[in-house]
Design an enzyme around this catalytic site. Sequence first.
Site, PDB file in Angstrom:
ATOM      1  N   LEU A   9       0.843  -1.202   0.000  1.00  0.00           N
ATOM      2  CA  LEU A   9       0.000   0.000   0.000  1.00  0.00           C
ATOM      3  C   LEU A   9       0.875   1.247   0.000  1.00  0.00           C
ATOM      4  CD1 LEU A   9      -2.652  -1.007   2.697  1.00  0.00           C
ATOM      5  CD2 LEU A   9      -2.540  -1.636   0.265  1.00  0.00           C
ATOM      6  N   ALA A  10       0.678   2.078  -1.014  1.00  0.00           N
ATOM      7  CA  ALA A  10       1.532   3.261  -1.121  1.00  0.00           C
ATOM      8  C   ALA A  10       0.782   4.419  -1.764  1.00  0.00           C
ATOM      9  CB  ALA A  10       2.780   2.929  -1.928  1.00  0.00           C
ATOM     10  N   ARG A  16       3.128  14.591   6.594  1.00  0.00           N
ATOM     11  CA  ARG A  16       4.075  15.021   7.625  1.00  0.00           C
ATOM     12  C   ARG A  16       5.537  15.027   7.165  1.00  0.00           C
ATOM     13  NH1 ARG A  16       2.185  11.267  12.370  1.00  0.00           N
ATOM     14  NH2 ARG A  16       1.152  10.206  10.645  1.00  0.00           N
ATOM     15  N   THR A  79      -7.369   1.787   4.283  1.00  0.00           N
ATOM     16  CA  THR A  79      -6.494   0.673   3.909  1.00  0.00           C
ATOM     17  C   THR A  79      -7.274  -0.483   3.279  1.00  0.00           C
ATOM     18  OG1 THR A  79      -6.634  -0.025   6.225  1.00  0.00           O
ATOM     19  CG2 THR A  79      -4.651   1.151   5.576  1.00  0.00           C
ATOM     20  N   GLY A 140      -3.237   0.541  15.890  1.00  0.00           N
ATOM     21  CA  GLY A 140      -4.375  -0.333  16.132  1.00  0.00           C
ATOM     22  C   GLY A 140      -3.981  -1.387  17.170  1.00  0.00           C
ATOM     23  N   TYR A 387      40.424  21.839 -22.540  1.00  0.00           N
ATOM     24  CA  TYR A 387      39.246  22.607 -22.960  1.00  0.00           C
ATOM     25  C   TYR A 387      39.701  23.908 -23.612  1.00  0.00           C
ATOM     26  CZ  TYR A 387      34.643  24.860 -22.356  1.00  0.00           C
ATOM     27  OH  TYR A 387      33.439  25.486 -22.557  1.00  0.00           O
ATOM     28  N   ALA A 423      60.761  20.982 -17.426  1.00  0.00           N
ATOM     29  CA  ALA A 423      59.881  21.656 -16.470  1.00  0.00           C
ATOM     30  C   ALA A 423      59.435  23.007 -17.020  1.00  0.00           C
ATOM     31  CB  ALA A 423      60.608  21.840 -15.142  1.00  0.00           C
TER      32      ALA A 423
END
Length: 458
Positions: A9-10, A16, A79, A140, A387, A423
Site C-alpha cells: 500500500l503506497a 508530515r 487501507t 491499532g 578545454y 619543467a
Amino acid sequence: MKHLTAVILAAGEGKRMKSKKSKVVHSICGKALIEWVYKAVDDAGVKDTVIVVGHRADQVKECMGERAEYVTQEKQLGTGHAVMQAEEHLKGKDGIVVVLCGDTPLITSDTISKAIKTHKDNKNAATVITAVLEDPSGYGRIIRDSVGNVLKIVEHRDATDKEKGVNEINSGMYCFTISDLLNALKELNNNNSQGEYYLTDTLEILIKKGLKVGAVIAEDSDEILGINDRIQLAKAGELLKKRVLNNLMMSGVTILDPNSTYIDEGVKIGMDTVIYPNTVIEGKTVIGENCTIGTNCRIVSSHIGNEVEVLNSVILESAIEDEVKIGPFAYIRPESKIGRKVKIGDFVEIKKSVIGEKTKIPHLTYVGDAEIGKNVNLGCGTIVVNYDGKKKHKTIVGDHAFVGCNSNLVSPVVVGEGAYIAAGSTITEEVPQDALAIARSRQVNKEDWVNKKGLQRK
Ligand code: UD1
Ligand code: CA
C-alpha cells in the site's frame, strides 16, 4: 506450490514529510523506503507484487519500474479500500497474499517468511504481524480473548480506555488466504471515527464466518516502525545503516567507527578491508580485499580492486585496479580508469581518463580526457589543458614518458613513448618518442641590474 503474491500500500499522501516527493521514495542507505519493503518480500520468496498507488503515483512507478504491477486508488478511502483496488489482480488466484505498507522499511524477510509459514501451518484465513510496544499509542490494538485467540483489531481512535491499555499492536502487515480476503472485503463498511474502510475490520469478519485468524509477533519491535516524518526517517536510517554495517562486519570487513560510516545497501566489500572514520560509500560500489579506505572518503558507484589505499579523497563512477594509492585530497571523477600500482597523490584531479599501471601523479595535477601510459611520471603541477573554451580535446602520453614540473599539455597533443618534457613547458605540438621537448623561453640574466637601478635591499 500455491500462488504467493504481495500487495504494497503506497497511495497515502505522507503529509508530515513536508516534501514534494512521495513519502515512499525517500531513501535510506541508497534504497527508497518502498524498495526496502519490496526487497523483504522478494527475499521471502514472493515474486509477484502489486503496488497500490495514488498520491504522486508517477514517482512511485518510476522508482519501482517493472519490478511490480500497479493499481491506482483514486481517492484514499482507507487501507481496506486500498486493498480492494487490487481485486482484479487477486481474483481467481488460489494462494496467499501478503499485505504490507510502503513506509515500513525495517520489516525483514524472516518475519514475512515466519508469517507465511504460520499462516499455512495453522490453515488461517488471516495472519497479522504484531509487535509489543511500550508506548502503543496511535497504533491499532490487537484484542485477544481469554485464551489468547485474536478477536479483532481496534484503531486507537476507536478504542475504549481498556482497549487502549493493550500493548500488542497491529504492524499493518498481514498474510491472507486470497479467496477469504476477497470475500471479507465485500462486507467492509466505513462506520468508524474516520469514515474509512479499514482493512483491519476484515479480521473480525473472517472470525465471524468461523475462519481462523492468527498472529505472529515480530521478534524485534523496530521492524514495524512506520515512517511518517523526517525524524522517523532518521531513526529508521540509523537502524537500517546498522544492519548494513553489521552484515559487512560479519563478512570480514573492519569498520573502525560505525557511527561515522555510511554505506549503501548492496555495496560489496572484501575481507580484511578496513574502513576508517568519516567515510561514505554509495551506489553500486565494489571494493576488494585488504584495502584501507578513509578517513574522510566518499566513493560512489566505483569498482576498486585489492590492496588499494584511499585517504581523504572522492572517487566517482570510476575503476581502480589493485595496489593503487590515492590521496590525500584527490578527486577522481566519472569514467576514469586507474591501472595497477598507480600513485595519485595530493591535490590531483582526474577526469574521464585512463592511467596506465605504475604511473605516478604525485601532486597538484589536473588530468582530463587523457590517456596516460604505463610507468609515466607527471611532475608536480602538470596540467592537461583539455578545454579550448568550446570543446574538450584528448591528450595521449606514451609509456615511460617523464613530464617535468609545471608543464601544460595543450590538447589535443601526443607525447611519445619515453619522451621527456622540460619543467615549465607548454606543449602544443607532438613530442616524438625518446625526444626532449623544451617549450619555454630561455633564461636571461642582466648583470648588475640591481645596482644600476638603485634597488639594493641589503
Ligand atoms: C494502519 C492500521 C493500524 C496499524 C498501523 C500500523 C488500518 C485501519 N489501521 O493505521 O491498525 O497499527 O497501520 O502502521 O489499517 N494507504 C493507502 N490508501 C488509503 C489509506 C492508506 O494506500 O486509502 C496506505 C498508506 O499510504 C500507508 C498504509 O496504507 O502506506 C497505512 O495507512 P495509514 O493511514 O498510515 O494507516 P494508519 O492510520 O497508520
Ligand atoms: Ca501509518
